[in-house]
Design an enzyme around this catalytic site. Structure first.
Site, PDB file in Angstrom:
ATOM      1  N   TYR A  95       0.760  -1.121   0.035  1.00  0.00           N
ATOM      2  CA  TYR A  95       0.193  -0.129  -0.012  1.00  0.00           C
ATOM      3  C   TYR A  95       0.898   1.235   0.095  1.00  0.00           C
ATOM      4  O   TYR A  95       0.614   2.260  -0.783  1.00  0.00           O
ATOM      5  CB  TYR A  95      -0.906   0.016   1.081  1.00  0.00           C
ATOM      6  N   ASN A 118     -12.714  -0.580  -4.845  1.00  0.00           N
ATOM      7  CA  ASN A 118     -12.337  -0.737  -6.182  1.00  0.00           C
ATOM      8  C   ASN A 118     -13.542  -1.569  -6.563  1.00  0.00           C
ATOM      9  O   ASN A 118     -13.673  -2.764  -6.475  1.00  0.00           O
ATOM     10  CB  ASN A 118     -11.012  -1.710  -6.490  1.00  0.00           C
ATOM     11  N   CYS A 126      -6.520  -5.113  -7.663  1.00  0.00           N
ATOM     12  CA  CYS A 126      -6.211  -4.771  -6.144  1.00  0.00           C
ATOM     13  C   CYS A 126      -5.851  -5.936  -5.376  1.00  0.00           C
ATOM     14  O   CYS A 126      -5.156  -5.799  -4.386  1.00  0.00           O
ATOM     15  CB  CYS A 126      -7.269  -3.985  -5.577  1.00  0.00           C
ATOM     16  N   HIS A 127      -5.851  -7.082  -5.877  1.00  0.00           N
ATOM     17  CA  HIS A 127      -5.524  -8.509  -5.345  1.00  0.00           C
ATOM     18  C   HIS A 127      -3.984  -8.264  -5.244  1.00  0.00           C
ATOM     19  O   HIS A 127      -3.367  -9.130  -4.359  1.00  0.00           O
ATOM     20  CB  HIS A 127      -6.115  -9.730  -5.882  1.00  0.00           C
ATOM     21  N   GLU A 153      -1.844 -16.211 -10.848  1.00  0.00           N
ATOM     22  CA  GLU A 153      -0.752 -15.411 -11.671  1.00  0.00           C
ATOM     23  C   GLU A 153       0.680 -16.017 -11.617  1.00  0.00           C
ATOM     24  O   GLU A 153       1.309 -15.827 -12.458  1.00  0.00           O
ATOM     25  CB  GLU A 153      -1.053 -14.080 -11.181  1.00  0.00           C
TER      26      GLU A 153
END
Length: 164
Positions: A95, A118, A126-127, A153
Protein backbone atom coordinates in the site's frame (compact mmCIF):
# COMPACT_ATOMS: atom_id res chain seq x y z
CA UNK A 1 -26.94 -1.74 -16.50
CA UNK A 2 -26.48 -5.12 -18.21
CA UNK A 3 -24.84 -8.07 -16.53
CA UNK A 4 -23.84 -11.69 -16.75
CA UNK A 5 -21.83 -14.20 -14.76
CA UNK A 6 -18.49 -15.86 -15.39
CA UNK A 7 -17.63 -19.08 -13.61
CA UNK A 8 -14.30 -19.42 -11.82
CA UNK A 9 -12.76 -21.95 -9.48
CA UNK A 10 -13.76 -19.55 -6.68
CA UNK A 11 -17.38 -19.30 -7.72
CA UNK A 12 -19.29 -17.00 -10.03
CA UNK A 13 -18.07 -13.54 -10.94
CA UNK A 14 -20.66 -10.83 -11.61
CA UNK A 15 -19.70 -8.72 -14.63
CA UNK A 16 -21.77 -5.59 -15.35
CA UNK A 17 -21.58 -2.94 -18.07
CA UNK A 18 -23.34 0.26 -18.98
CA UNK A 19 -23.14 2.42 -22.11
CA UNK A 20 -19.66 3.63 -21.09
CA UNK A 21 -18.07 0.24 -20.44
CA UNK A 22 -17.30 -2.12 -17.60
CA UNK A 23 -18.76 -0.92 -14.28
CA UNK A 24 -18.55 -3.90 -11.91
CA UNK A 25 -16.56 -7.09 -11.60
CA UNK A 26 -17.20 -8.80 -8.29
CA UNK A 27 -17.08 -12.28 -6.84
CA UNK A 28 -20.63 -13.23 -5.92
CA UNK A 29 -19.44 -15.10 -2.82
CA UNK A 30 -17.02 -12.38 -1.73
CA UNK A 31 -17.08 -10.44 1.50
CA UNK A 32 -18.66 -7.40 -0.20
CA UNK A 33 -20.61 -8.79 -3.15
CA UNK A 34 -22.48 -6.60 -5.60
CA UNK A 35 -25.81 -8.06 -6.62
CA UNK A 36 -27.91 -7.07 -9.61
CA UNK A 37 -30.75 -4.69 -8.79
CA UNK A 38 -34.26 -4.89 -10.24
CA UNK A 39 -33.41 -2.42 -13.00
CA UNK A 40 -30.37 -4.38 -14.22
CA UNK A 41 -30.91 -6.68 -17.20
CA UNK A 42 -29.17 -9.97 -17.76
CA UNK A 43 -27.57 -9.90 -21.22
CA UNK A 44 -25.25 -12.85 -21.87
CA UNK A 45 -24.83 -11.88 -25.55
CA UNK A 46 -23.63 -8.31 -24.85
CA UNK A 47 -21.30 -9.55 -22.11
CA UNK A 48 -19.83 -12.45 -24.16
CA UNK A 49 -16.67 -10.53 -25.22
CA UNK A 50 -16.04 -9.56 -21.58
CA UNK A 51 -16.60 -13.09 -20.31
CA UNK A 52 -14.23 -14.50 -22.93
CA UNK A 53 -11.40 -12.39 -21.53
CA UNK A 54 -12.14 -13.51 -17.96
CA UNK A 55 -12.22 -17.14 -19.05
CA UNK A 56 -8.84 -16.68 -20.77
CA UNK A 57 -7.45 -15.02 -17.61
CA UNK A 58 -8.64 -17.88 -15.40
CA UNK A 59 -7.11 -20.38 -17.84
CA UNK A 60 -3.74 -18.57 -17.63
CA UNK A 61 -3.86 -17.38 -21.25
CA UNK A 62 -4.47 -13.66 -20.62
CA UNK A 63 -2.37 -11.30 -18.56
CA UNK A 64 -3.75 -7.91 -19.63
CA UNK A 65 -7.39 -7.10 -20.25
CA UNK A 66 -8.46 -4.91 -23.18
CA UNK A 67 -11.92 -3.82 -22.11
CA UNK A 68 -13.50 -0.36 -21.90
CA UNK A 69 -13.54 0.60 -18.22
CA UNK A 70 -16.14 2.86 -16.64
CA UNK A 71 -15.52 2.67 -12.89
CA UNK A 72 -17.01 5.52 -10.89
CA UNK A 73 -15.03 7.02 -8.02
CA UNK A 74 -13.52 10.15 -6.56
CA UNK A 75 -10.46 11.70 -8.22
CA UNK A 76 -8.31 10.19 -5.44
CA UNK A 77 -9.82 6.73 -5.93
CA UNK A 78 -9.31 7.02 -9.69
CA UNK A 79 -5.62 7.88 -9.15
CA UNK A 80 -5.18 4.83 -6.92
CA UNK A 81 -6.98 2.57 -9.40
CA UNK A 82 -4.76 3.84 -12.25
CA UNK A 83 -1.68 3.05 -10.15
CA UNK A 84 -3.03 -0.45 -9.47
CA UNK A 85 -3.23 -1.04 -13.21
CA UNK A 86 0.53 -0.45 -13.41
CA UNK A 87 1.33 -3.41 -11.14
CA UNK A 88 2.77 -6.11 -13.40
CA UNK A 89 0.96 -9.42 -13.70
CA UNK A 90 2.25 -11.94 -11.18
CA UNK A 91 3.85 -9.30 -8.93
CA UNK A 92 2.80 -7.59 -5.71
CA UNK A 93 3.38 -4.17 -4.19
CA UNK A 94 2.58 -2.65 -0.81
CA UNK A 95 0.00 0.00 0.00
CA UNK A 96 2.93 2.33 0.75
CA UNK A 97 4.34 1.76 -2.74
CA UNK A 98 0.98 2.71 -4.26
CA UNK A 99 0.82 5.83 -2.06
CA UNK A 100 4.31 6.77 -3.24
CA UNK A 101 3.38 6.06 -6.87
CA UNK A 102 0.51 8.56 -6.70
CA UNK A 103 2.77 11.16 -5.07
CA UNK A 104 1.20 10.99 -1.61
CA UNK A 105 3.36 8.73 0.59
CA UNK A 106 1.42 9.62 3.76
CA UNK A 107 -1.88 8.40 2.29
CA UNK A 108 -1.33 4.70 2.98
CA UNK A 109 -4.67 4.28 4.80
CA UNK A 110 -6.53 6.26 2.16
CA UNK A 111 -4.94 4.05 -0.50
CA UNK A 112 -6.20 1.02 1.41
CA UNK A 113 -9.70 2.51 1.52
CA UNK A 114 -9.66 3.29 -2.22
CA UNK A 115 -8.34 -0.19 -2.90
CA UNK A 116 -11.27 -1.61 -0.93
CA UNK A 117 -13.77 0.36 -3.01
CA UNK A 118 -12.40 -0.83 -6.34
CA UNK A 119 -15.47 -1.94 -8.36
CA UNK A 120 -13.42 -3.75 -11.03
CA UNK A 121 -11.90 -6.72 -9.26
CA UNK A 122 -9.17 -8.52 -11.21
CA UNK A 123 -9.18 -5.94 -14.06
CA UNK A 124 -7.94 -3.25 -11.66
CA UNK A 125 -5.70 -5.67 -9.78
CA UNK A 126 -6.22 -4.70 -6.15
CA UNK A 127 -5.44 -8.32 -5.25
CA UNK A 128 -1.78 -7.54 -6.05
CA UNK A 129 -1.51 -5.11 -3.11
CA UNK A 130 -0.17 -6.56 0.12
CA UNK A 131 0.97 -5.25 3.47
CA UNK A 132 4.49 -3.86 3.89
CA UNK A 133 5.35 -6.98 5.89
CA UNK A 134 4.36 -9.16 2.94
CA UNK A 135 1.14 -10.29 4.62
CA UNK A 136 -2.02 -10.68 2.60
CA UNK A 137 -4.33 -7.98 3.87
CA UNK A 138 -7.88 -7.03 2.97
CA UNK A 139 -9.67 -8.03 -0.19
CA UNK A 140 -13.36 -7.50 -0.92
CA UNK A 141 -13.55 -11.03 -2.29
CA UNK A 142 -11.91 -12.39 0.86
CA UNK A 143 -8.35 -13.44 1.60
CA UNK A 144 -8.80 -16.99 0.21
CA UNK A 145 -9.78 -15.54 -3.20
CA UNK A 146 -6.89 -13.06 -3.06
CA UNK A 147 -4.48 -15.92 -2.31
CA UNK A 148 -5.97 -17.95 -5.18
CA UNK A 149 -5.63 -15.06 -7.69
CA UNK A 150 -2.01 -14.45 -6.70
CA UNK A 151 -1.24 -18.17 -6.99
CA UNK A 152 -2.95 -18.32 -10.39
CA UNK A 153 -0.83 -15.45 -11.69
CA UNK A 154 2.38 -16.77 -10.16
CA UNK A 155 1.78 -20.22 -11.65
CA UNK A 156 1.27 -18.65 -15.08
CA UNK A 157 4.46 -16.60 -14.71
CA UNK A 158 6.41 -19.66 -13.52
CA UNK A 159 5.08 -21.81 -16.37
CA UNK A 160 5.93 -19.11 -18.89
CA UNK A 161 9.41 -18.68 -17.47
CA UNK A 162 10.10 -22.41 -17.42
CA UNK A 163 8.72 -23.12 -20.88
CA UNK A 164 11.38 -23.93 -23.53
Amino acid sequence: MRYSFCESAQGPLLVAIDQDGLRYVEFVRGEQPVTPTAEWQRDDVALAPYLEQFEAYFAGRLQRFTLPLAARGTPFQQSVWRALCDIPYGETVSYLEIAQAIGNPKAVRAVGAANGRNPLSIIVPCHRVIGSSGALTGYAGGIPIKRWLLALEQQTVDNFTLAP
